[in-house]
Design a protein around this motif. Structure first.
Motif, PDB file in Angstrom:
ATOM      1  N   THR A  52       0.743  -1.190  -0.083  1.00  8.55           N
ATOM      2  CA  THR A  52       0.060  -0.045   0.010  1.00  8.55           C
ATOM      3  C   THR A  52       0.822   1.187   0.053  1.00  8.55           C
ATOM      4  O   THR A  52       2.053   1.231  -0.015  1.00  8.55           O
ATOM      5  N   LEU A  53       0.287   2.599   0.032  1.00  7.17           N
ATOM      6  CA  LEU A  53       1.024   3.630   0.255  1.00  7.17           C
ATOM      7  C   LEU A  53       1.572   3.810   1.374  1.00  7.17           C
ATOM      8  O   LEU A  53       0.992   3.026   2.309  1.00  7.17           O
ATOM      9  N   TYR A  54       2.787   4.623   1.584  1.00  6.65           N
ATOM     10  CA  TYR A  54       3.078   4.922   2.840  1.00  6.65           C
ATOM     11  C   TYR A  54       2.150   5.196   3.903  1.00  6.65           C
ATOM     12  O   TYR A  54       1.325   6.224   3.595  1.00  6.65           O
ATOM     13  N   THR A  55       2.036   4.719   5.024  1.00  8.74           N
ATOM     14  CA  THR A  55       0.934   5.199   6.200  1.00  8.74           C
ATOM     15  C   THR A  55       1.602   5.466   7.496  1.00  8.74           C
ATOM     16  O   THR A  55       2.656   4.727   7.742  1.00  8.74           O
ATOM     17  N   GLN A  56       1.097   6.197   8.384  1.00  3.00           N
ATOM     18  CA  GLN A  56       1.437   6.461   9.661  1.00  3.00           C
ATOM     19  C   GLN A  56       0.259   6.073  10.663  1.00  3.00           C
ATOM     20  O   GLN A  56      -1.063   6.337  10.223  1.00  3.00           O
ATOM     21  N   GLY A  57       0.630   5.446  11.767  1.00  6.33           N
ATOM     22  CA  GLY A  57      -0.403   5.038  12.763  1.00  6.33           C
ATOM     23  C   GLY A  57      -0.815   6.074  13.789  1.00  6.33           C
ATOM     24  O   GLY A  57      -0.144   6.993  13.881  1.00  6.33           O
ATOM     25  N   PRO A  58      -1.910   6.065  14.574  1.00  6.86           N
ATOM     26  CA  PRO A  58      -2.782   4.890  14.389  1.00  6.86           C
ATOM     27  C   PRO A  58      -3.779   4.930  13.259  1.00  6.86           C
ATOM     28  O   PRO A  58      -4.076   5.980  12.933  1.00  6.86           O
ATOM     29  N   LYS A  96      -0.375   3.148  16.889  1.00  7.44           N
ATOM     30  CA  LYS A  96      -0.167   4.228  17.044  1.00  7.44           C
ATOM     31  C   LYS A  96       1.657   4.419  17.293  1.00  7.44           C
ATOM     32  O   LYS A  96       2.295   3.201  17.591  1.00  7.44           O
ATOM     33  N   ASP A  97       2.208   5.382  16.657  1.00  5.11           N
ATOM     34  CA  ASP A  97       3.669   5.568  16.509  1.00  5.11           C
ATOM     35  C   ASP A  97       4.489   4.621  15.754  1.00  5.11           C
ATOM     36  O   ASP A  97       5.601   4.221  16.077  1.00  5.11           O
ATOM     37  N   THR A  98       3.785   4.010  14.815  1.00  6.71           N
ATOM     38  CA  THR A  98       4.317   3.258  13.830  1.00  6.71           C
ATOM     39  C   THR A  98       3.999   3.755  12.452  1.00  6.71           C
ATOM     40  O   THR A  98       3.038   4.530  12.089  1.00  6.71           O
ATOM     41  N   GLU A  99       5.082   3.565  11.409  1.00  9.13           N
ATOM     42  CA  GLU A  99       4.737   4.042  10.029  1.00  9.13           C
ATOM     43  C   GLU A  99       5.532   3.058   8.861  1.00  9.13           C
ATOM     44  O   GLU A  99       6.654   2.200   9.511  1.00  9.13           O
ATOM     45  N   GLY A 100       5.197   3.079   7.645  1.00 10.64           N
ATOM     46  CA  GLY A 100       5.742   2.343   6.654  1.00 10.64           C
ATOM     47  C   GLY A 100       4.742   2.107   5.628  1.00 10.64           C
ATOM     48  O   GLY A 100       3.661   2.524   5.468  1.00 10.64           O
ATOM     49  N   PHE A 101       5.167   0.984   4.918  1.00 14.40           N
ATOM     50  CA  PHE A 101       4.455   0.333   3.761  1.00 14.40           C
ATOM     51  C   PHE A 101       3.763  -0.950   4.082  1.00 14.40           C
ATOM     52  O   PHE A 101       4.370  -1.630   4.939  1.00 14.40           O
ATOM     53  N   VAL A 102       2.346  -0.869   4.044  1.00 11.08           N
ATOM     54  CA  VAL A 102       1.747  -2.392   4.543  1.00 11.08           C
ATOM     55  C   VAL A 102       2.091  -3.276   3.121  1.00 11.08           C
ATOM     56  O   VAL A 102       1.706  -3.030   2.275  1.00 11.08           O
ATOM     57  N   SER A 103       2.783  -4.582   3.771  1.00 10.65           N
ATOM     58  CA  SER A 103       2.822  -5.483   2.793  1.00 10.65           C
ATOM     59  C   SER A 103       1.763  -6.647   2.763  1.00 10.65           C
ATOM     60  O   SER A 103       1.759  -7.057   3.942  1.00 10.65           O
TER      61      SER A 103
END
Length: 136
Positions: A52-58, A96-103
């Motif tokens: 997916t596109l880059y995302t940040q939690g939550p 929360k406090d995590t980020e990245g691409f969902v694979s």
């Protein structure tokens, strides 16, 4: 679509498209022609991941296709963190406090378009077969 440094394809657009697949093999035991007839609907669990596109939690990330169980990861730099699937594998929770691409590896619902079997005399009595699938 772009490819990352690992050779995996990443879609950078939001419009969905259909997948197709050609699977072939040879040996003395081909798939059953009694079951595999054109028009048969199959559920295919893929081994090639989508991103997916880059995302940040939550955040709850909605997936285009259902996710193969236990195949979802959050990829950030050199780290990969397992993610939990929700809603029958259609959503992923990014904490929360995590980020990245969902694979994730998708589940595709496909129609068998053709099933070909050829008998060859080469290398003994082998059977070559091929099936063509298209997502519905």
């Amino acid at each position: 679509m772009i490819k990352n440094i690992y050779g995996h394809s990443i879609a950078l657009h939001s419009s969905a498209f259909k997948y197709g697949s050609i699977i072939s093999g040879q040996g003395i035991c081909p798939p059953s022609s009694e079951i595999l007839k054109p028009g048969v609907k199959l559920e295919v669990h893929c081994i090639q991941p989508l991103y997916t596109l880059y995302t940040q939690g939550p955040k709850i990330v909605s997936l285009e296709r259902p996710c193969v169980p236990n195949s979802a990861f959050l990829i950030h730099n050199t780290c990969s963190t397992p993610l939990t699937e929700k809603n029958n594998g259609r959503c992923i929770e990014v904490l929360k406090d995590t980020e990245g691409f969902v694979s994730y590896c998708p589940i595709l619902f496909m129609t068998l378009m053709t099933f070909d079997i050829k008998f060859t005399q080469d290398q003994g009595e082998f059977i070559q077969w091929s099936i063509t699938l298209e997502e519905f």
